[in-house]
Design a protein around this motif. Structure first.
Motif, PDB file in Angstrom:
ATOM      1  N   ARG A  98       0.835  -1.209   0.000  1.00  0.00           N
ATOM      2  CA  ARG A  98       0.000   0.000   0.000  1.00  0.00           C
ATOM      3  C   ARG A  98       0.866   1.254   0.000  1.00  0.00           C
ATOM      4  NH1 ARG A  98      -5.579   0.638   1.245  1.00  0.00           N
ATOM      5  NH2 ARG A  98      -6.102   2.754   0.580  1.00  0.00           N
ATOM      6  N   ASP A  99       0.511   2.192  -0.884  1.00  0.00           N
ATOM      7  CA  ASP A  99       1.199   3.468  -0.980  1.00  0.00           C
ATOM      8  C   ASP A  99       0.140   4.545  -1.193  1.00  0.00           C
ATOM      9  OD1 ASP A  99       3.208   5.419  -1.248  1.00  0.00           O
ATOM     10  OD2 ASP A  99       3.239   5.157  -3.430  1.00  0.00           O
ATOM     11  N   GLY A 100      -0.368   5.093  -0.104  1.00  0.00           N
ATOM     12  CA  GLY A 100      -1.430   6.086  -0.223  1.00  0.00           C
ATOM     13  C   GLY A 100      -2.704   5.462  -0.743  1.00  0.00           C
ATOM     14  N   ASP A 101      -3.193   6.004  -1.851  1.00  0.00           N
ATOM     15  CA  ASP A 101      -4.432   5.506  -2.450  1.00  0.00           C
ATOM     16  C   ASP A 101      -4.183   4.393  -3.454  1.00  0.00           C
ATOM     17  OD1 ASP A 101      -5.979   7.298  -1.002  1.00  0.00           O
ATOM     18  OD2 ASP A 101      -5.825   8.870  -2.547  1.00  0.00           O
ATOM     19  N   ASP A 102      -2.960   3.902  -3.538  1.00  0.00           N
ATOM     20  CA  ASP A 102      -2.611   2.876  -4.524  1.00  0.00           C
ATOM     21  C   ASP A 102      -1.951   1.685  -3.847  1.00  0.00           C
ATOM     22  OD1 ASP A 102      -3.461   4.545  -6.602  1.00  0.00           O
ATOM     23  OD2 ASP A 102      -1.466   5.440  -6.830  1.00  0.00           O
ATOM     24  N   TYR A 103      -1.879   0.592  -4.611  1.00  0.00           N
ATOM     25  CA  TYR A 103      -0.990  -0.512  -4.309  1.00  0.00           C
ATOM     26  C   TYR A 103       0.142  -0.493  -5.336  1.00  0.00           C
ATOM     27  CZ  TYR A 103      -4.417  -2.735  -1.179  1.00  0.00           C
ATOM     28  OH  TYR A 103      -5.272  -3.015  -0.145  1.00  0.00           O
ATOM     29  N   ILE A 104       1.350  -0.822  -4.906  1.00  0.00           N
ATOM     30  CA  ILE A 104       2.476  -0.996  -5.817  1.00  0.00           C
ATOM     31  C   ILE A 104       2.712  -2.496  -5.930  1.00  0.00           C
ATOM     32  CG2 ILE A 104       4.853  -0.424  -6.356  1.00  0.00           C
ATOM     33  CD1 ILE A 104       2.958   1.969  -6.205  1.00  0.00           C
ATOM     34  N   VAL A 105       2.560  -3.025  -7.144  1.00  0.00           N
ATOM     35  CA  VAL A 105       2.589  -4.480  -7.358  1.00  0.00           C
ATOM     36  C   VAL A 105       3.872  -4.871  -8.070  1.00  0.00           C
ATOM     37  CG1 VAL A 105       1.395  -6.465  -8.379  1.00  0.00           C
ATOM     38  CG2 VAL A 105       0.065  -4.531  -7.495  1.00  0.00           C
ATOM     39  N   ASN A 106       4.549  -5.890  -7.526  1.00  0.00           N
ATOM     40  CA  ASN A 106       5.745  -6.467  -8.143  1.00  0.00           C
ATOM     41  C   ASN A 106       5.631  -7.993  -8.092  1.00  0.00           C
ATOM     42  OD1 ASN A 106       8.002  -4.293  -8.691  1.00  0.00           O
ATOM     43  ND2 ASN A 106       6.976  -3.697  -6.781  1.00  0.00           N
ATOM     44  N   GLY A 107       5.889  -8.620  -9.234  1.00  0.00           N
ATOM     45  CA  GLY A 107       5.821 -10.076  -9.250  1.00  0.00           C
ATOM     46  C   GLY A 107       5.838 -10.636 -10.655  1.00  0.00           C
ATOM     47  N   HIS A 108       5.545 -11.920 -10.743  1.00  0.00           N
ATOM     48  CA  HIS A 108       5.693 -12.667 -11.991  1.00  0.00           C
ATOM     49  C   HIS A 108       4.611 -13.739 -12.038  1.00  0.00           C
ATOM     50  CE1 HIS A 108       8.523 -15.575 -14.453  1.00  0.00           C
ATOM     51  NE2 HIS A 108       7.447 -15.208 -15.141  1.00  0.00           N
ATOM     52  N   LYS A 109       3.680 -13.619 -12.985  1.00  0.00           N
ATOM     53  CA  LYS A 109       2.638 -14.609 -13.200  1.00  0.00           C
ATOM     54  C   LYS A 109       2.978 -15.446 -14.437  1.00  0.00           C
ATOM     55  CE  LYS A 109       0.031 -13.298  -9.770  1.00  0.00           C
ATOM     56  NZ  LYS A 109      -0.304 -14.190  -8.637  1.00  0.00           N
ATOM     57  N   ILE A 110       2.473 -16.676 -14.475  1.00  0.00           N
ATOM     58  CA  ILE A 110       2.806 -17.568 -15.588  1.00  0.00           C
ATOM     59  C   ILE A 110       1.576 -18.382 -15.991  1.00  0.00           C
ATOM     60  CG2 ILE A 110       3.534 -19.602 -14.246  1.00  0.00           C
ATOM     61  CD1 ILE A 110       6.003 -19.742 -16.180  1.00  0.00           C
ATOM     62  N   TRP A 111       1.631 -18.908 -17.220  1.00  0.00           N
ATOM     63  CA  TRP A 111       0.535 -19.672 -17.823  1.00  0.00           C
ATOM     64  C   TRP A 111      -0.728 -18.812 -17.913  1.00  0.00           C
ATOM     65  CZ3 TRP A 111       3.618 -22.870 -19.642  1.00  0.00           C
ATOM     66  CH2 TRP A 111       4.563 -23.568 -18.881  1.00  0.00           C
ATOM     67  N   THR A 112      -0.566 -17.534 -18.167  1.00  0.00           N
ATOM     68  CA  THR A 112      -1.699 -16.613 -18.196  1.00  0.00           C
ATOM     69  C   THR A 112      -2.348 -16.676 -19.576  1.00  0.00           C
ATOM     70  OG1 THR A 112      -0.346 -15.208 -16.748  1.00  0.00           O
ATOM     71  CG2 THR A 112      -2.396 -14.289 -17.588  1.00  0.00           C
TER      72      THR A 112
ATOM     73  N   PHE B 112       5.000 -10.099 -16.344  1.00  0.00           N
ATOM     74  CA  PHE B 112       5.904  -9.500 -15.363  1.00  0.00           C
ATOM     75  C   PHE B 112       5.324  -8.166 -14.909  1.00  0.00           C
ATOM     76  CE2 PHE B 112       8.409 -12.371 -17.915  1.00  0.00           C
ATOM     77  CZ  PHE B 112       9.273 -12.967 -17.007  1.00  0.00           C
ATOM     78  N   LEU B 113       5.263  -7.970 -13.614  1.00  0.00           N
ATOM     79  CA  LEU B 113       4.738  -6.740 -13.040  1.00  0.00           C
ATOM     80  C   LEU B 113       5.852  -6.057 -12.239  1.00  0.00           C
ATOM     81  CD1 LEU B 113       2.346  -9.225 -12.344  1.00  0.00           C
ATOM     82  CD2 LEU B 113       1.042  -7.099 -12.505  1.00  0.00           C
ATOM     83  N   THR B 114       6.233  -4.864 -12.671  1.00  0.00           N
ATOM     84  CA  THR B 114       7.329  -4.134 -12.043  1.00  0.00           C
ATOM     85  C   THR B 114       6.850  -2.750 -11.617  1.00  0.00           C
ATOM     86  OG1 THR B 114       8.904  -5.296 -13.483  1.00  0.00           O
ATOM     87  CG2 THR B 114       9.700  -3.342 -12.317  1.00  0.00           C
ATOM     88  N   ASP B 115       6.720  -2.576 -10.309  1.00  0.00           N
ATOM     89  CA  ASP B 115       6.266  -1.290  -9.749  1.00  0.00           C
ATOM     90  C   ASP B 115       4.986  -0.804 -10.428  1.00  0.00           C
ATOM     91  OD1 ASP B 115       8.397  -1.177  -7.965  1.00  0.00           O
ATOM     92  OD2 ASP B 115       9.695  -0.118  -9.385  1.00  0.00           O
ATOM     93  N   VAL B 116       4.043  -1.722 -10.593  1.00  0.00           N
ATOM     94  CA  VAL B 116       2.765  -1.385 -11.223  1.00  0.00           C
ATOM     95  C   VAL B 116       1.862  -0.716 -10.187  1.00  0.00           C
ATOM     96  CG1 VAL B 116       0.724  -2.274 -12.399  1.00  0.00           C
ATOM     97  CG2 VAL B 116       2.975  -3.298 -12.842  1.00  0.00           C
ATOM     98  N   ARG B 117       1.412   0.465 -10.504  1.00  0.00           N
ATOM     99  CA  ARG B 117       0.567   1.227  -9.572  1.00  0.00           C
ATOM    100  C   ARG B 117      -0.906   0.918  -9.861  1.00  0.00           C
ATOM    101  NH1 ARG B 117       1.380   5.350  -5.993  1.00  0.00           N
ATOM    102  NH2 ARG B 117       3.619   5.335  -6.477  1.00  0.00           N
ATOM    103  N   VAL B 118      -1.591   0.383  -8.838  1.00  0.00           N
ATOM    104  CA  VAL B 118      -2.990  -0.031  -8.975  1.00  0.00           C
ATOM    105  C   VAL B 118      -3.827   0.710  -7.932  1.00  0.00           C
ATOM    106  CG1 VAL B 118      -4.602  -1.980  -8.892  1.00  0.00           C
ATOM    107  CG2 VAL B 118      -2.269  -2.319  -9.743  1.00  0.00           C
ATOM    108  N   PRO B 119      -4.885   1.407  -8.355  1.00  0.00           N
ATOM    109  CA  PRO B 119      -5.720   2.112  -7.369  1.00  0.00           C
ATOM    110  C   PRO B 119      -6.267   1.151  -6.316  1.00  0.00           C
ATOM    111  CG  PRO B 119      -6.268   2.805  -9.601  1.00  0.00           C
ATOM    112  CD  PRO B 119      -5.345   1.631  -9.736  1.00  0.00           C
TER     113      PRO B 119
END
Length: 395
Positions: free
Chosen positions: A144-158, A213-220
């Protein structure tokens, strides 16, 4: 259970059959050797949406047709008989019920109409390298960063992420307590900065799945569904609906019919293959398994119509449904013999040579290889057996 259809239900079947005949996009009925495009999938989706039939299991208050279990069964059966393109499940079958059950009013009002219309194409961000069947070990982090989430990670077989506008994603929002309690359910715009989609070419030669791949993705933060840390319960709810759909009874019935047609055409020592006692026995065993699965599916749907959501029974449907799908493609390979061996996925690219063997043999190996995945996605069949052992048998 009464398996006889009423006159009204038979009239509904005829209405569905005629609607498909009159409205199914003609360009989708032609023989295809390439992959279906996003527009191909959406063309049939839009036709059904305009009719109000794109979400057979949705209640009327959310834009569904309000059909009975029997009407839904008939609709699926007729679509399978006509070999229509499937309506992709990610928005309609998987996310839609989650939003109805867990989302707030604002989220429902925004996302549900866009799922129905096909305006938003969804993909599923569950599996990760090292976190497939053991999904609770996922590591994609949302801080959580204020009104957002900062997402980092790696999904597969999407699946089909290369076309997706949005992803419903399991993320870790806490490391405290047991792993399941630190997971949340987040809706992520796939056009957000920091998202990279890389293709995975599968053994059948197709591009169906991807790495994300999700790198510092800002999500409300308003894109959180339910409460923070409640994602595991939502994930299980969604997977119950997914596994029920994976059974694919109507499509398997159509595939078995095709198998019988092929075995009538194929000759062994001048006689139709279907007259061979060993091969006939294999088909008969397959049909018996499929009939038993169909009755199990109908009982599950009847329970759902009585207000009980899919439980451990969905694991039974998933196991037997996928085993049957695999067996059908295996028997088709056996029926066409060496003609199933040529594996040329992309003749739409302008190759100047022809496939060998009868038309019905083309693609047999691709279908066989592609169906190997069915015992894995949606939770491996081994995991499903553990679920049955625990929640059905009490072991």
């Amino acid at each position: 259970m009464n398996f006889d259809f009423s006159p009204e239900e038979n009239a509904f079947r005829e209405e569905v059959r005629q609607f498909i005949a009159d409205n199914y996009p003609q360009h989708l009925t032609k023989s295809r050797r390439g992959e279906f495009t996003k527009e191909d999938f959406l063309s049939w989706h839009r036709v059904l949406a305009e009719k109000g039939w794109v979400a057979p299991h949705w209640p009327e208050e959310y834009g569904g047709p309000g059909w009975s279990v029997t009407q839904r069964y008939i609709f699926d059966d007729e679509c399978a008989k006509a070999n229509t393109l499937i309506v992709l499940p990610f928005g309609i079958t998987m996310l839609g019920p989650v939003l109805m059950h867990y989302a707030n009013d604002s989220q429902k009002a925004h996302y549900l109409p866009r799922i129905l219309s096909g305006e938003d194409w969804w993909c599923q961000g569950y599996s990760e390298p090292g976190s497939g069947s053991d999904l609770a070990s996922l590591k994609t982090k949302a801080e959580r960063d204020g009104d957002d989430y900062i997402v980092n990670g790696h999904k597969i077989w999407t699946t089909l992420a290369q076309h997706a506008d949005w992803m419903f994603c399991l993320v870790r929002t806490s490391q405290e307590d047991k792993p399941q309690k630190g997971i949340s359910f987040l809706l992520i715009d796939m056009n957000s900065p920091g998202i990279e989609v890389r293709p995975i070419i599968t053994i059948d030669g197709s591009h169906e799945v991807n790495e994300v791949f999700l790198t510092d993705v800002r999500v409300p933060a308003e894109n959180l569904v339910g409460e923070e840390g409640n994602g595991w319960g939502i994930a299980k709810f969604l997977l119950g609906n997914e596994r029920t759909g994976i059974a694919g009874v109507a499509r398997s019935k159509n595939a078995v019919k095709r198998l019988k047609e092929i075995s009538c055409a194929e000759l062994v020592d001048g006689e139709p293959l279907i007259d061979d006692s060993d091969f006939k026995k294999k088909i008969s065993e397959l049909e018996i398994d499929l009939l038993a699965l169909e009755y199990t599916e109908l009982r599950t749907l009847a329970a759902e119509s009585a207000g009980r959501g899919p439980g451990a029974e969905s694991s039974i449907l998933k196991i037997k449904g996928t085993e049957i799908q695999q067996k059908v493609t295996e028997l088709i390979m056996e029926a066409v013999g060496t003609y199933s061996l040529p594996k040329i996925p992309m003749l739409d690219t302008g190759a100047n040579y022809n496939l060998v063997g009868p038309d019905y043999s083309h693609g047999a190996s691709q279908n066989y290889f592609n169906m190997r995945k069915t015992a894995i996605y949606g939770g491996t069949n081994e995991v499903q057996r553990n679920i049955i052992a625990k929640f059905v048998l009490g072991l």
